[in-house]
Every structure is written in structure tokens, then in C-alpha cells.
Design an enzyme around this catalytic site. Structure first.
Site, PDB file in Angstrom:
ATOM      1  N   CYS A  20       0.814  -1.218   0.000  1.00 25.98           N
ATOM      2  CA  CYS A  20       0.000   0.000   0.000  1.00 25.98           C
ATOM      3  C   CYS A  20       0.848   1.268   0.000  1.00 25.98           C
ATOM      4  O   CYS A  20       0.477   2.261  -0.616  1.00 25.98           O
ATOM      5  CB  CYS A  20      -0.981  -0.004   1.172  1.00 25.98           C
ATOM      6  N   HIS A  70      -1.674   0.192   7.287  1.00 23.98           N
ATOM      7  CA  HIS A  70      -2.236   0.502   5.983  1.00 23.98           C
ATOM      8  C   HIS A  70      -1.954   1.964   5.665  1.00 23.98           C
ATOM      9  O   HIS A  70      -1.842   2.797   6.568  1.00 23.98           O
ATOM     10  CB  HIS A  70      -3.748   0.238   5.944  1.00 23.98           C
ATOM     11  N   ASP A  83      -7.945   4.910  -1.921  1.00 21.51           N
ATOM     12  CA  ASP A  83      -7.442   3.674  -1.330  1.00 21.51           C
ATOM     13  C   ASP A  83      -7.656   2.563  -2.346  1.00 21.51           C
ATOM     14  O   ASP A  83      -8.786   2.136  -2.586  1.00 21.51           O
ATOM     15  CB  ASP A  83      -8.163   3.360  -0.017  1.00 21.51           C
TER      16      ASP A  83
END
Length: 130
Positions: A20, A70, A83
């Protein structure tokens, strides 16, 4: 172009599962390279001391996925959340919708302490220049 939602399509973004932070870095770079003003764009790192943070709308089921951390991108000025791991109807989506559906703030006070989230916010421009 002035807005990320005009040209950023989720399926066209550079994406690598379980990376991520690199996905956010590449997304910020893409936004900048396409003339998007990054003045109010931030990377948000979500984690905690136990490395156990629940995020909904990330897995195939109804419950949360528990990540060690994250990273997502937000545009504070436009109130947008980017996202690439989120399974939401729109990309980017409104920040309020993202928070409501992925972080479930109404349930957060009931989470055990070991699952409580901490946030670190970094200006996207500084990410690109690292």
C-alpha cells in the site's frame, strides 16, 4: 487537469497487492505528473503498537481485514479518499464515506485496545521527494 477524479481510474493505477505504501507513492506521483495540486493531499499511515488494525471493505467477506498497517491518500481540500485496496463503489470516494465504511467509527470505541488505530499524516509532496 485540476481534479484527480477527472483522470484517475482505479483500474489504471499502478497497484501491487500488500504494498500500500508504494501504491500511494505511485498514486501521488501520478496525480502530480497530471497537474493535480498536491497542497492539501496527504498520505495517512494507519497502525498501532500491536500491528493489528481492522479495516472494513478490504476483504471478500463482511467483516474487517486486520492489517499490521495501511496507507491511503486523502485530499483534505476536496474531502476525497484514495485507497486502492478498498472495495467501495467509487474511486476516489468522499472522505466521510471512506471513514464511515472502512474505519467504522461508531464501532471503534468498542474495539479492544489492541485494535485501536493510530494515524500518522504526511504531506504527499514530501513522499514524492523521498
Amino acid at each position: 487537469m485540476t481534479s484527480g477524479e477527472d483522470f484517475i481510474k482505479k483500474e489504471k493505477c499502478v497497484y501491487t497487492y500488500c504494498y500500500c505504501e508504494e501504491n500511494v507513492w505511485k498514486l501521488a506521483e501520478t496525480l502530480k505528473n497530471n497537474g493535480y495540486e498536491l497542497g492539501e493531499v496527504y498520505a495517512v499511515i494507519v497502525s498501532n503498537q500491536n500491528k493489528t488494525i481492522p479495516i472494513w471493505k478490504h476483504g471478500e467477506g463482511f467483516g474487517p481485514v486486520v492489517w499490521d498497517y495501511h496507507v491511503l491518500l486523502i485530499d483534505r481540500g476536496k474531502q476525497l479518499a484514495y485507497d486502492l485496496d478498498a472495495k467501495l463503489d467509487t474511486f476516489p470516494c468522499m472522505l466521510s464515506k471512506y471513514v464511515e465504511e472502512c474505519f467504522k467509527p461508531i464501532q471503534s470505541p468498542m474495539l479492544p485496545k489492541r485494535l485501536q488505530r493510530n494515524y500518522r499524516v504526511i504531506q504527499a509532496l514530501s513522499l514524492i521527494h523521498i
